[in-house]
Scaffold this active site. Structure first.
Site, short mmCIF file in Angstrom:
data_model
loop_
_atom_site.label_atom_id
_atom_site.label_comp_id
_atom_site.label_asym_id
_atom_site.label_seq_id
_atom_site.Cartn_x
_atom_site.Cartn_y
_atom_site.Cartn_z
CG HIS A 142 -2.75 -1.36 -9.53
ND1 HIS A 142 -1.90 -0.29 -9.70
CD2 HIS A 142 -3.36 -1.17 -8.33
CE1 HIS A 142 -2.01 0.53 -8.66
NE2 HIS A 142 -2.89 0.01 -7.82
CE LYS A 158 -10.37 0.02 -0.38
NZ LYS A 158 -11.77 0.36 -0.09
N GLY A 162 -2.16 0.62 1.06
CA GLY A 162 -0.85 0.65 1.72
C GLY A 162 0.19 -0.30 1.16
CE LYS A 163 -1.40 -2.13 -4.47
NZ LYS A 163 -2.55 -1.26 -4.12
CB SER A 164 3.67 2.05 -2.20
OG SER A 164 3.21 1.79 -3.51
CG ASP A 181 1.36 2.09 -10.10
OD1 ASP A 181 0.30 1.85 -9.50
OD2 ASP A 181 1.41 2.83 -11.09
CD GLU A 206 1.56 7.62 -6.21
OE1 GLU A 206 0.72 8.45 -5.81
OE2 GLU A 206 1.29 6.72 -7.02
NE ARG A 247 -9.91 -16.95 14.12
CZ ARG A 247 -10.50 -16.74 15.30
NH1 ARG A 247 -11.82 -16.72 15.39
NH2 ARG A 247 -9.76 -16.56 16.38
#
Length: 321
Positions: A142, A158, A162-164, A181, A206, A247
């Site tokens: 996913h 998760k 905001g991946k799409s 997706d 999506e 960092r």
């Protein structure tokens, strides 16, 4: 170990194997677990220790001609001895009519006997390509797979992080979508993993509030690609002030995908961070690493040298006094 049934060779249409079943129908349920093919010419002369089980056996003009030089009773003895091994199936090339003894031996051993009009060399090349594709290790993840500056970047995180939306912004900057997706991943050869879009939702994305959009229709064919080698995984995390994030980037981290370790970066997400720019920089940095330039390590080495030189100068100054 991955394996396929012999019946899948008969069902093939993509690799143009052109196989027809001649005898040994029970054998179509046998398993093939190697993409390597064998021509059993040496084994026919009695050297059966060189025979490899669970492989496709190819009888070309040489093997069939040799069989026909033997008396029928000797043919049966040779083939019965040969088929005592756990072979996958037998394929006769050049549309040669299999000798009766070969048909009988395959029926007796429950071994599928097939025929193809292809030359032996052509058939071996095409069936190896078919088996390499069919036997490769595969899985589904996913996430979102993008081609950014030629680097295959797999975005994980998760649902709702905001991946799409990041992927859409990257497409608008001229980068290419591979999958949204559901990412189908396969290990093509040792150390190399490819990702592709699931055929059902390929080129679609999506976006919450808009619904399903077709990237290819909206932005053109140059905005998508069918598959891409995965070279970097970026895992998106919600910003947690209690968690320590890398960092410096001196130590390399990896994620294992279908048995291959892929470089991994964990990137925290919070309002105000331009994630698209960060991912573009990550792609450029990965290209530098592939060329042998590790910016973080080079900086750390310069810093260590400067500290060591400063300490030496101070030590020498104390001695002079």
């Amino acid at each position: 170990m991955n394996s396929i049934r012999v019946s899948q060779l008969l069902e093939d249409r993509e690799y143009d194997l052109r196989l027809t079943l001649v005898a040994g129908e029970r054998g179509v349920q046998h398993r093939i677990n190697s993409s390597r093919i064998q021509k059993p010419g040496l084994a026919l002369t009695g050297f059966t220790e060189h025979l490899h089980p669970h492989r496709v056996q190819v009888f070309g003009n040489t093997e069939v001609s040799y069989l026909r030089t033997l008396p029928e009773e000797r043919q049966r003895e040779v083939l019965d001895s040969l088929f005592q091994e756990e072979l996958a199936c037998v394929v006769v090339t050049k549309d040669i009519d299999p000798p009766p003894a070969l048909r009988e031996a395959c029926e007796k051993a429950g071994l599928a006997l097939m025929r193809t009009p292809l030359l032996s060399s052509q058939f071996i090349q095409q069936v190896q390509a078919f088996l390499e594709e069919a036997l490769t290790e595969a899985s589904s993840l996913h996430g979102v797979l993008m081609d950014v500056f030629g680097v295959g970047i797999l975005l994980l995180g998760k649902s709702g992080i905001g991946k799409s939306e990041i992927a859409l912004d990257l497409v608008m900057r001229g980068h290419r979508l591979v999958a949204d997706d559901i990412v189908d991943v396969t290990r093509r050869r040792p150390g190399v993993v490819y990702g592709a879009g699931n055929p059902v939702i390929r080129h679609h994305m999506e976006i919450r509030g808009l619904g399903i959009i077709n990237i290819k229709d909206l932005f053109g064919v140059a905005s998508v690609r069918e598959r891409k080698k995965i070279e970097l995984v970026i895992e998106l995390h919600e910003w947690d002030p209690q968690q320590e994030y890398d960092r410096l980037g001196v130590e390399d981290r990896f994620m294992n995908i279908v048995g291959v370790d892929i470089p991994l970066s964990v990137v925290p997400v919070r309002p105000g961070r331009n994630m698209t720019t960060i991912i573009e920089v990550a792609a450029r940095n990965q290209l530098l690493k592939q060329q042998g330039h590790h910016s973080a390590r080079e900086f750390a080495e310069r810093l260590n040298r400067a500290i060591a030189e400063g300490a030496m100068r101070r030590s020498m100054g104390e001695e002079v006094e």
